[in-house]
Scaffold this active site. Structure first.
Site, PDB file in Angstrom:
ATOM      1  N   GLN A  25      -6.419  -1.436   7.581  1.00 51.60           N
ATOM      2  CA  GLN A  25      -5.324  -2.352   7.218  1.00 51.60           C
ATOM      3  C   GLN A  25      -4.663  -3.039   8.418  1.00 51.60           C
ATOM      4  OE1 GLN A  25      -2.406  -1.128   3.988  1.00 51.60           O
ATOM      5  NE2 GLN A  25      -1.095  -0.953   5.763  1.00 51.60           N
ATOM      6  N   GLU A  26      -4.501  -2.287   9.513  1.00 50.22           N
ATOM      7  CA  GLU A  26      -3.754  -2.849  10.636  1.00 50.22           C
ATOM      8  C   GLU A  26      -4.404  -2.530  11.975  1.00 50.22           C
ATOM      9  OE1 GLU A  26       0.309  -1.425  10.238  1.00 50.22           O
ATOM     10  OE2 GLU A  26       0.221  -1.780   8.079  1.00 50.22           O
TER      11      GLU A  26
ATOM     12  N   GLU B 146       1.464  -9.411   6.971  1.00 46.26           N
ATOM     13  CA  GLU B 146       2.333  -9.051   8.094  1.00 46.26           C
ATOM     14  C   GLU B 146       2.158  -9.996   9.268  1.00 46.26           C
ATOM     15  OE1 GLU B 146       1.881  -4.846   8.826  1.00 46.26           O
ATOM     16  OE2 GLU B 146       2.806  -4.361   6.901  1.00 46.26           O
TER      17      GLU B 146
ATOM     18  N   ASP C  15      -3.907   1.389  11.749  1.00 45.73           N
ATOM     19  CA  ASP C  15      -3.477   2.029  10.506  1.00 45.73           C
ATOM     20  C   ASP C  15      -4.604   1.845   9.501  1.00 45.73           C
ATOM     21  OD1 ASP C  15      -2.358   3.029   8.234  1.00 45.73           O
ATOM     22  OD2 ASP C  15      -0.737   1.555   8.073  1.00 45.73           O
TER      23      ASP C  15
ATOM     24  N   GLU D 254      -2.786   5.752  12.498  1.00 43.38           N
ATOM     25  CA  GLU D 254      -1.997   6.068  11.309  1.00 43.38           C
ATOM     26  C   GLU D 254      -2.897   6.197  10.081  1.00 43.38           C
ATOM     27  OE1 GLU D 254       1.185   3.223  10.805  1.00 43.38           O
ATOM     28  OE2 GLU D 254       1.236   3.570   8.646  1.00 43.38           O
TER      29      GLU D 254
ATOM     30  N   LYS E  39       6.812  -0.648  14.470  1.00 45.03           N
ATOM     31  CA  LYS E  39       5.899  -1.710  14.047  1.00 45.03           C
ATOM     32  C   LYS E  39       6.638  -2.624  13.086  1.00 45.03           C
ATOM     33  CE  LYS E  39       3.353   0.497  10.228  1.00 45.03           C
ATOM     34  NZ  LYS E  39       2.021   0.672   9.623  1.00 45.03           N
TER      35      LYS E  39
ATOM     36  N   HIS F 176       8.575  -1.387   9.411  1.00 44.77           N
ATOM     37  CA  HIS F 176       8.914  -2.360   8.363  1.00 44.77           C
ATOM     38  C   HIS F 176       8.038  -2.102   7.129  1.00 44.77           C
ATOM     39  CE1 HIS F 176       5.324  -5.177   9.453  1.00 44.77           C
ATOM     40  NE2 HIS F 176       5.024  -3.908   9.549  1.00 44.77           N
ATOM     41  N   ARG F 177       8.108  -2.962   6.120  1.00 44.94           N
ATOM     42  CA  ARG F 177       7.166  -2.955   4.993  1.00 44.94           C
ATOM     43  C   ARG F 177       6.399  -4.276   5.013  1.00 44.94           C
ATOM     44  NH1 ARG F 177       7.506   1.762   1.766  1.00 44.94           N
ATOM     45  NH2 ARG F 177       5.348   1.113   1.459  1.00 44.94           N
ATOM     46  N   SER F 178       5.313  -4.302   4.257  1.00 49.47           N
ATOM     47  CA  SER F 178       4.541  -5.554   4.219  1.00 49.47           C
ATOM     48  C   SER F 178       5.314  -6.656   3.496  1.00 49.47           C
ATOM     49  CB  SER F 178       3.172  -5.319   3.591  1.00 49.47           C
ATOM     50  OG  SER F 178       3.304  -4.684   2.338  1.00 49.47           O
TER      51      SER F 178
ATOM     52  N   SER G  76       0.872  -1.186   0.000  1.00 51.80           N
ATOM     53  CA  SER G  76       0.000   0.000   0.000  1.00 51.80           C
ATOM     54  C   SER G  76       0.905   1.231   0.000  1.00 51.80           C
ATOM     55  CB  SER G  76      -0.926  -0.016   1.219  1.00 51.80           C
ATOM     56  OG  SER G  76      -0.207   0.080   2.417  1.00 51.80           O
TER      57      SER G  76
ATOM     58  N   ASP H 133       1.691   8.395   7.059  1.00 55.06           N
ATOM     59  CA  ASP H 133       2.550   7.442   6.346  1.00 55.06           C
ATOM     60  C   ASP H 133       2.587   7.824   4.867  1.00 55.06           C
ATOM     61  OD1 ASP H 133       3.731   5.273   5.105  1.00 55.06           O
ATOM     62  OD2 ASP H 133       2.244   3.801   5.713  1.00 55.06           O
TER      63      ASP H 133
ATOM     64  N   HIS I 206      -3.660  -5.812   2.713  1.00 55.95           N
ATOM     65  CA  HIS I 206      -2.782  -6.870   3.224  1.00 55.95           C
ATOM     66  C   HIS I 206      -3.511  -8.180   3.452  1.00 55.95           C
ATOM     67  CE1 HIS I 206       0.301  -3.733   4.878  1.00 55.95           C
ATOM     68  NE2 HIS I 206       0.249  -3.783   3.569  1.00 55.95           N
TER      69      HIS I 206
ATOM     70  N   LYS J 249       9.960   4.923   7.120  1.00 57.15           N
ATOM     71  CA  LYS J 249      10.294   3.694   6.387  1.00 57.15           C
ATOM     72  C   LYS J 249      11.509   3.989   5.508  1.00 57.15           C
ATOM     73  CE  LYS J 249       5.564   1.894   5.728  1.00 57.15           C
ATOM     74  NZ  LYS J 249       4.346   2.123   4.911  1.00 57.15           N
TER      75      LYS J 249
HETATM   76  P1  PGA Z   1       3.081  -1.331   3.091  1.00 53.83           P
HETATM   77  O1  PGA Z   1       2.182  -1.218   4.375  1.00 53.83           O
HETATM   78  O2  PGA Z   1       4.424  -1.778   3.502  1.00 53.83           O
HETATM   79  O3  PGA Z   1       2.341  -2.332   2.253  1.00 53.83           O
HETATM   80  O4  PGA Z   1       3.094   0.037   2.455  1.00 53.83           O
HETATM   81  C1  PGA Z   1       2.611  -0.724   5.580  1.00 53.83           C
HETATM   82  C2  PGA Z   1       1.865   0.509   5.999  1.00 53.83           C
HETATM   83  O5  PGA Z   1       0.949   0.996   5.305  1.00 53.83           O
HETATM   84  O6  PGA Z   1       2.184   1.046   7.049  1.00 53.83           O
HETATM   85 ZN    ZN Z   2       0.657   2.778   6.863  1.00 55.70          ZN
END
Ligand code: PGA
Ligand code: ZN
Length: 425
Positions: free
Chosen positions: A165-166, A207, A244, A290, A393, A370-372, A44, A317, A157, A342
């Site tokens: 998403q999270e 994740e 998030d 987030e 995270k 991190h990244r997904s 994302s 983000d 994800h 990131k």
């Molecule tokens: P991504 O997701 O690594 O797929 O961008 C992580 C996030 O959105 O924080």
């Molecule tokens: Zn994010």
């Protein structure tokens, strides 16, 4: 004089945790030190992220190969950095940025540049015989980040009905990192039992969090609260909640228009989402949120922060993409009060440090991530301790690419012994 001149740089194509190609870089120094680093990859992604160079050759990995980026490491970047002392990180990164010549690293690829940048940092640390977190963070690096554990996945994800998403469990009340990790890992296992009992899927998303087909996002938060209690912890006191939304993924114009599957579904404005956020924050122990709005919805973000920024950490983000150009605008406009950090959104270690410094100077928080798509490289764990941001995270208590970071943090905490610090704020 340190005998740490770069004598060799070599890239190769490896696979990330989703089975997609990514870049690994090996660096050799004149004293015989060898170091390696691997680059993560997002799903994302923000539109203004530095460019991850992919081959586009559909006959290999559906176009996702990174052989061009690897070639750029081997033929271009190796020439640029050859002979430079490895501890001159900022100068090495600057030279690579200049060699690329574009604003978004689209020429040589942020994946190529970051691979070299990370491997150089690691080589310099090894050559100096200090752990990476101390090399990057100095003698004061002793605070282990609170693990914001993403135990339930939705959005891009996971293939389920959850838009957010999270959903992160944050062990704010733990006395130290290893206990904090235990609190949230136990909550993760308890959540599995609850889902299983309800006949819901216990398969995991990218994740490592569960990705059940729940009826709504509220149900996701409520089930997590149930899991926290059933695991023997007090919601809000021992373990709080972070979200998030990754709202760009359910925005139709990336500005003020949204389309949801949940909470009654249908079209929403930024004001609707802010009202929903307010209701949730009053009902649930949410302390971090987030991307509650989409990446071009600067005004929506500002309104969210004005209304709720004293109650939660509002993290940008996709809107800031670890880029000082956007973070500085956010600081000026009051867009948020924290930035996600990131490494591969910006593409060098020293630019990432600049983004952290800007947040710190403004009294903002910064949330190392991190990244997904990840690898077993635990660079992020050392980086998070070095940056002293207090939280990070790095996914759930499953999937080895996520555990690699948690396990490295356990190692660092162990190494620091009674000097290690752990606190939420
Ligand atoms: P991504 O997701 O690594 O797929 O961008 C992580 C996030 O959105 O924080
Ligand atoms: Zn994010």
């Amino acid at each position: 004089m340190l005998n740490n001149k770069i004598t060799g740089v070599r890239g190769m194509e490896i696979l990330d945790s989703r089975g997609n190609p990514t870049v690994r870089v090996y660096v050799e120094l004149s004293d015989g030190t060898e170091a390696v680093a691997s680059v993560p990859s997002g799903a994302s992604t923000g539109e203004n992220e530095a460019v991850e160079l992919r081959d586009g050759d559909k006959s290999r990995y559906g176009g996702k190969g990174v052989l061009k980026a690897v070639e750029n490491v081997n033929k271009v970047l190796s020439e640029v950095v050859m002979g430079m002392p490895a501890h001159e990180q900022a100068l090495i990164d600057k030279k690579m940025i200049e060699a690329d010549g574009t604003e978004n690293k689209s020429n040589l690829g942020a994946n190529a540049i970051l691979g070299v940048s990370m491997a150089v940092a690691r080589a310099a640390a090894e050559s100096a015989k200090v752990p990476l977190y101390q090399y990057l963070g100095g003698a004061g690096a002793r605070r282990i980040p609170v693990p914001c554990m993403n135990i339930l996945n939705g959005g891009e994800h996971a293939d389920n009905s959850v838009d957010i998403q999270e959903f992160m469990a944050i062990p704010v009340g733990a006395p130290n990192f290893r206990e904090g990790l235990r609190y949230v890992a136990e909550t993760f296992h308890t959540l599995k039992g609850i889902l299983k009992k309800r006949g819901l899927s216990t398969g995991v998303g990218d994740e490592g969090g569960f990705a059940p087909n729940l009826k709504s996002n509220e149900e996701a938060v409520e089930t997590i609260i149930e899991a926290i209690e059933k695991a023997g912890y007090k919601p809000g006191e021992d373990i709080a909640i972070g979200l998030d939304s990754a709202a760009s993924s359910f925005s139709t114009d990336l500005k003020g228009s949204y389309e949801l599957k949940w909470s009654g579904g249908g079209k929403k404005t930024d004001d609707d989402l802010i009202a929903l956020g307010e209701e949730w924050i009053s009902k649930y122990p949410i302390i971090l949120w987030e991307d509650p709005l989409a990446e071009a919805d600067w005004e929506g973000f500002r309104k969210f922060t004005a209304k709720l920024g004293d109650k939660v950490e509002v993290v940008g983000d996709d809107i800031f993409v670890t880029n000082v150009k956007f973070i500085s605008r956010g600081i000026k406009d009051g867009t948020a009060n924290s930035s996600l950090i990131k490494l591969n959104q910006i593409g060098t270690v020293s630019e990432t440090i600049e983004a952290v410094r800007m947040c710190r100077d403004a009294g903002w928080r910064y949330f190392i991530s991190h990244r997904s798509g990840e690898t077993s490289d635990a660079f992020l764990a050392d980086f998070a301790v070095a940056m002293d941001g207090g939280h990070l995270k790095t996914g759930s208590a499953s999937r080895s690419e996520r555990l690699a970071k948690y396990n490295r943090l356990l190692e660092i905490e162990n190494e620091l012994g009674s000097a290690a610090l752990y606190y939420w704020k």
